[in-house]
Design a protein around this motif. Structure first.
Motif, mmCIF file in Angstrom:
data_model
loop_
_atom_site.group_PDB
_atom_site.id
_atom_site.type_symbol
_atom_site.label_atom_id
_atom_site.label_comp_id
_atom_site.label_asym_id
_atom_site.label_seq_id
_atom_site.Cartn_x
_atom_site.Cartn_y
_atom_site.Cartn_z
ATOM 1 N N GLY A 106 0.809 -1.211 0.000
ATOM 2 C CA GLY A 106 0.000 0.000 0.000
ATOM 3 C C GLY A 106 0.843 1.262 0.000
ATOM 4 O O GLY A 106 2.071 1.215 0.151
ATOM 5 N N LEU A 107 0.166 2.382 -0.223
ATOM 6 C CA LEU A 107 0.789 3.708 -0.216
ATOM 7 C C LEU A 107 -0.055 4.611 0.670
ATOM 8 O O LEU A 107 -1.270 4.436 0.773
ATOM 9 C CB LEU A 107 0.843 4.277 -1.639
ATOM 10 C CG LEU A 107 1.765 3.528 -2.609
ATOM 11 C CD1 LEU A 107 1.544 4.016 -4.049
ATOM 12 C CD2 LEU A 107 3.231 3.689 -2.224
ATOM 13 N N LEU A 108 0.607 5.588 1.278
ATOM 14 C CA LEU A 108 -0.079 6.396 2.293
ATOM 15 C C LEU A 108 -0.014 7.882 1.933
ATOM 16 O O LEU A 108 1.074 8.410 1.657
ATOM 17 C CB LEU A 108 0.613 6.149 3.634
ATOM 18 C CG LEU A 108 0.005 6.729 4.894
ATOM 19 C CD1 LEU A 108 -1.434 6.275 5.105
ATOM 20 C CD2 LEU A 108 0.841 6.315 6.122
ATOM 21 N N HIS A 109 -1.180 8.528 1.925
ATOM 22 C CA HIS A 109 -1.247 9.989 1.769
ATOM 23 C C HIS A 109 -1.419 10.573 3.168
ATOM 24 O O HIS A 109 -2.325 10.127 3.903
ATOM 25 C CB HIS A 109 -2.452 10.396 0.919
ATOM 26 C CG HIS A 109 -2.396 9.896 -0.499
ATOM 27 N ND1 HIS A 109 -2.313 10.748 -1.582
ATOM 28 C CD2 HIS A 109 -2.402 8.635 -1.014
ATOM 29 C CE1 HIS A 109 -2.275 10.032 -2.698
ATOM 30 N NE2 HIS A 109 -2.334 8.741 -2.377
ATOM 31 N N VAL A 110 -0.598 11.548 3.544
ATOM 32 C CA VAL A 110 -0.753 12.134 4.882
ATOM 33 C C VAL A 110 -1.147 13.608 4.762
ATOM 34 O O VAL A 110 -0.640 14.347 3.912
ATOM 35 C CB VAL A 110 0.507 11.958 5.763
ATOM 36 C CG1 VAL A 110 0.828 10.479 5.940
ATOM 37 C CG2 VAL A 110 1.722 12.680 5.195
ATOM 38 N N TYR A 111 -2.073 13.989 5.651
ATOM 39 C CA TYR A 111 -2.626 15.357 5.647
ATOM 40 C C TYR A 111 -2.508 15.934 7.053
ATOM 41 O O TYR A 111 -2.639 15.191 8.046
ATOM 42 C CB TYR A 111 -4.111 15.324 5.289
ATOM 43 C CG TYR A 111 -4.416 14.918 3.872
ATOM 44 C CD1 TYR A 111 -4.500 15.872 2.857
ATOM 45 C CD2 TYR A 111 -4.640 13.581 3.539
ATOM 46 C CE1 TYR A 111 -4.800 15.506 1.550
ATOM 47 C CE2 TYR A 111 -4.939 13.207 2.236
ATOM 48 C CZ TYR A 111 -5.023 14.178 1.243
ATOM 49 O OH TYR A 111 -5.310 13.816 -0.040
ATOM 50 N N PRO A 112 -2.335 17.256 7.167
ATOM 51 C CA PRO A 112 -2.368 17.864 8.501
ATOM 52 C C PRO A 112 -3.697 17.595 9.214
ATOM 53 O O PRO A 112 -3.721 17.384 10.421
ATOM 54 C CB PRO A 112 -2.177 19.356 8.223
ATOM 55 C CG PRO A 112 -1.430 19.397 6.922
ATOM 56 C CD PRO A 112 -1.942 18.224 6.134
ATOM 57 N N SER A 113 -4.811 17.581 8.475
ATOM 58 C CA SER A 113 -6.110 17.384 9.135
ATOM 59 C C SER A 113 -7.084 16.730 8.162
ATOM 60 O O SER A 113 -6.845 16.702 6.948
ATOM 61 C CB SER A 113 -6.694 18.737 9.556
ATOM 62 O OG SER A 113 -7.028 19.476 8.385
ATOM 63 N N LEU A 168 6.629 9.975 11.987
ATOM 64 C CA LEU A 168 5.963 11.125 11.357
ATOM 65 C C LEU A 168 5.720 12.244 12.364
ATOM 66 O O LEU A 168 5.387 11.997 13.525
ATOM 67 C CB LEU A 168 4.627 10.635 10.774
ATOM 68 C CG LEU A 168 3.849 11.581 9.873
ATOM 69 C CD1 LEU A 168 4.635 11.909 8.595
ATOM 70 C CD2 LEU A 168 2.499 10.939 9.490
ATOM 71 N N HIS A 169 5.843 13.475 11.903
ATOM 72 C CA HIS A 169 5.623 14.644 12.766
ATOM 73 C C HIS A 169 4.168 14.655 13.274
ATOM 74 O O HIS A 169 3.235 14.378 12.509
ATOM 75 C CB HIS A 169 5.883 15.916 11.954
ATOM 76 C CG HIS A 169 6.126 17.117 12.801
ATOM 77 N ND1 HIS A 169 5.125 17.724 13.524
ATOM 78 C CD2 HIS A 169 7.257 17.815 13.060
ATOM 79 C CE1 HIS A 169 5.629 18.759 14.180
ATOM 80 N NE2 HIS A 169 6.931 18.826 13.923
ATOM 81 N N PRO A 170 3.981 15.015 14.565
ATOM 82 C CA PRO A 170 2.618 14.983 15.116
ATOM 83 C C PRO A 170 1.654 15.959 14.448
ATOM 84 O O PRO A 170 0.439 15.826 14.612
ATOM 85 C CB PRO A 170 2.809 15.353 16.599
ATOM 86 C CG PRO A 170 4.236 15.715 16.766
ATOM 87 C CD PRO A 170 5.004 15.271 15.569
ATOM 88 N N ARG A 171 2.190 16.919 13.673
ATOM 89 C CA ARG A 171 1.230 17.844 13.039
ATOM 90 C C ARG A 171 0.407 17.156 11.959
ATOM 91 O O ARG A 171 -0.588 17.711 11.493
ATOM 92 C CB ARG A 171 1.947 19.076 12.487
ATOM 93 C CG ARG A 171 2.753 18.870 11.254
ATOM 94 C CD ARG A 171 3.697 20.050 11.026
ATOM 95 N NE ARG A 171 4.578 19.784 9.919
ATOM 96 C CZ ARG A 171 4.269 20.008 8.640
ATOM 97 N NH1 ARG A 171 3.107 20.513 8.331
ATOM 98 N NH2 ARG A 171 5.136 19.734 7.700
ATOM 99 N N TYR A 172 0.800 15.935 11.547
ATOM 100 C CA TYR A 172 -0.041 15.194 10.593
ATOM 101 C C TYR A 172 -1.073 14.401 11.379
ATOM 102 O O TYR A 172 -0.721 13.528 12.174
ATOM 103 C CB TYR A 172 0.819 14.300 9.695
ATOM 104 C CG TYR A 172 1.677 15.145 8.783
ATOM 105 C CD1 TYR A 172 1.116 15.797 7.698
ATOM 106 C CD2 TYR A 172 3.027 15.350 9.061
ATOM 107 C CE1 TYR A 172 1.880 16.628 6.892
ATOM 108 C CE2 TYR A 172 3.801 16.170 8.257
ATOM 109 C CZ TYR A 172 3.220 16.814 7.177
ATOM 110 O OH TYR A 172 3.968 17.644 6.390
ATOM 111 N N GLN A 173 -2.314 14.695 11.128
ATOM 112 C CA GLN A 173 -3.406 14.169 11.950
ATOM 113 C C GLN A 173 -4.357 13.257 11.169
ATOM 114 O O GLN A 173 -5.337 12.775 11.721
ATOM 115 C CB GLN A 173 -4.215 15.343 12.540
ATOM 116 C CG GLN A 173 -3.432 16.175 13.550
ATOM 117 C CD GLN A 173 -3.288 15.457 14.883
ATOM 118 O OE1 GLN A 173 -4.276 15.120 15.529
ATOM 119 N NE2 GLN A 173 -2.056 15.186 15.295
ATOM 120 N N PHE A 174 -4.082 13.071 9.881
ATOM 121 C CA PHE A 174 -5.015 12.268 9.089
ATOM 122 C C PHE A 174 -4.262 11.562 7.970
ATOM 123 O O PHE A 174 -3.364 12.147 7.349
ATOM 124 C CB PHE A 174 -6.113 13.170 8.486
ATOM 125 C CG PHE A 174 -7.272 12.393 7.933
ATOM 126 C CD1 PHE A 174 -8.226 11.844 8.781
ATOM 127 C CD2 PHE A 174 -7.397 12.182 6.569
ATOM 128 C CE1 PHE A 174 -9.285 11.093 8.272
ATOM 129 C CE2 PHE A 174 -8.451 11.442 6.053
ATOM 130 C CZ PHE A 174 -9.398 10.901 6.911
#
Ligand SMILES: Cc1cc2nc3c(=O)[nH]c(=O)nc-3n(C[C@H](O)[C@H](O)[C@H](O)COP(=O)(O)OP(=O)(O)OC[C@H]3O[C@@H](n4cnc5c(N)ncnc54)[C@H](O)[C@@H]3O)c2cc1C
Length: 420
Positions: A140-147, A183-189
């Motif tokens: 799989g591949l992962l997209h990370v977003y701040p929120s 991962l930095h905690p600012r990524y929440q989603f």
């Protein structure tokens, strides 16, 4: 005698086209002035994403509104060299037009999905046959977003993906950080696409594919193609700098350099280099578990055999301009804000910078089909951001066209003359 095909260009598309043509019973010569898997090819330095869900073209509705701000931002993901702007303008206008409406984007997505849908499995099979099964992973591949709100701002793209059969898992902050501890905690989603995969060393993969093609019988010629010798519509030879290679058919798979060759076969194709950069950090302090698309930084961070590769940027400056390594520095400078355990400064010998040329059409679809000058010449170029993932199906279709068989996916959306 079997039909003799010269495959021009030994990037991912050319290497796999050679394999598929050999499997179809054709005689094959691979022609490239560079080394198989070498740094000259986009296939060497990409982010390794085998993203069967990458069906959204780069131009989105409203991109023209954001374009001036993007271009003016010196640290942004897009740059245009001003002296190249007059040359690039027709391509840029077509690019904006191709993403003008959601309906146009949906049409491209419908066209791309059959090209990409089972690419991770196809590449897994190829890597196994080429003796490098460890280079392809299907986790799989992962997209990370701040929120979540940032993910929802991408709703059009995800809705179109869903309409085309893409399924995903949504990860809240806790699940995301269980998956990606660095991962930095600012990524929440996060959005995990399980069907996708990645390549852990694209250059080594292409080198192994070329070596495999040679074990199947392909000849290697180290030369640069310059044109074609055609008589009464039938191909006689591929012309090179100092020589000619006699053949019955040819495949144009020279990546961003294919435009000039297509012109020699009477096709004017709006192909532009979307120049991209990568930085590899050797022996990084931390690695992501999966390749990450980092939405706010507009870059991909991939755990590779060689280190942590961070890839991205679009620079419109043509094929010949010198690299602007500040664009690679932008990628590197994002790293501590994505992985806090990484240092702000790295010793120079732990960093490897690279510039490559995405072979991009304005509508984000490749050109696959016969040349105007001769149906002995088949095109397989113009894959833009999806050339690694798209190479496996493209190559099968190229071999079908060379063998006179019906292509296994609809080719009308990839017609090289759709821009006329
Ligand atoms: C920063 C970056 C990140 C990317 N990330 C991804 C990703 O994660 N996933 C994905 O699917 N795609 C990605 N891409 C896009 C992908 O790398 C390209 O679409 C793909 O590699 C194109 O493959 P190709 O075989 O068409 O061309 P190339 O790999 O460029 O190969 C073309 C070959 O043709 C040869 N050649 C050129 N001219 C001639 C000539 N006249 N005669 C003979 N040979 C010639 C060259 O030497 C070269 O070896 C990325 C690209 C970049 C730049």
């Amino acid at each position: 005698m079997n039909r003799h095909v010269v495959v021009i260009g030994a990037g991912a598309v050319g290497a796999i086209s050679a394999i598929e043509a050999l499997r179809a019973g054709l005689r094959v010569t691979l022609l490239d002035p560079g080394l198989p898997g070498g740094e000259q090819a986009a296939s060497y330095g990409n982010a390794g994403w085998l993203s069967s869900h990458s069906v959204i073209p780069p131009a989105e509705p409203g991109v023209w509104r954001r374009l001036p701000r993007l271009i003016m931002d010196p640290l942004g993901p897009l740059a245009i060299r001003w002296n190249y702007l007059p040359q690039a303008t027709p391509w840029l206008l077509r690019y904006i037009a191709s993403g003008w409406t959601a309906a146009r984007i949906a049409a491209t997505a419908r066209a791309l999905r059959p090209l990409l849908v089972d690419a991770p499995a196809l590449h897994e099979g190829l890597a196994r046959q080429a003796g490098v099964p460890q280079l392809i992973e299907r986790r799989g591949l992962l997209h990370v977003y701040p929120s979540r709100a940032d993910f929802e701002a991408d709703a059009l793209a995800w809705t179109i993906r869903r309409d085309n059969g893409v399924r995903w898992l949504e990860l809240d902050a806790a699940a995301l950080h269980r998956q990606e501890r660095a991962l930095h905690p600012r990524y929440q989603f996060g959005v995990l696409v399980p069907e996708a995969g990645h390549c852990r060393n694209p250059g080594a993969y292409v080198a192994a594919l070329v070596a495999y093609a040679r074990t199947l019988g392909a000849q290697w010629v180290s030369a640069r193609a310059t044109g074609f010798h055609i008589e009464r519509g039938r191909l006689q030879a591929v012309r090179c700098d100092d020589t000619e290679v006699a053949c019955d058919a040819a495949v144009v798979a020279a990546g961003a350099h294919s435009k000039a060759l297509a012109a020699r076969a009477q096709d004017r194709v709006p192909l532009e280099s979307e120049r991209g950069y990568h930085v590899v950090v050797e022996s990084p302090e931390v690695m992501p578990q999966l390749p990450l698309m980092v939405s706010d930084c507009k870059l991909i961070a991939t755990p590779m055999e060689t280190g942590l590769r961070v890839a991205g940027q679009v620079e419109i400056a043509g094929l010949g301009a010198a690299p602007d390594w500040r664009r690679a520095d932008i990628l590197r400078d994002h790293l501590p804000s994505i992985f806090p355990a990484l240092p702000r400064e790295f010793p120079r010998d732990r960093l490897h910078n690279w510039l490559g040329h995405r072979p991009s059409t304005p509508d984000g679809r490749p050109c696959i089909g016969f040349a105007r000058a001769s149906s002995d010449i088949v095109y397989g170029f113009g894959h833009g951001h999806v050339g690694l993932v798209g190479s496996a199906r493209t190559a099968r279709v190229v071999a079908q066209l060379l063998s006179g068989c019906a292509p296994e996916i609809p080719l009308a959306p990839f017609d090289p003359r759709r821009f006329a």
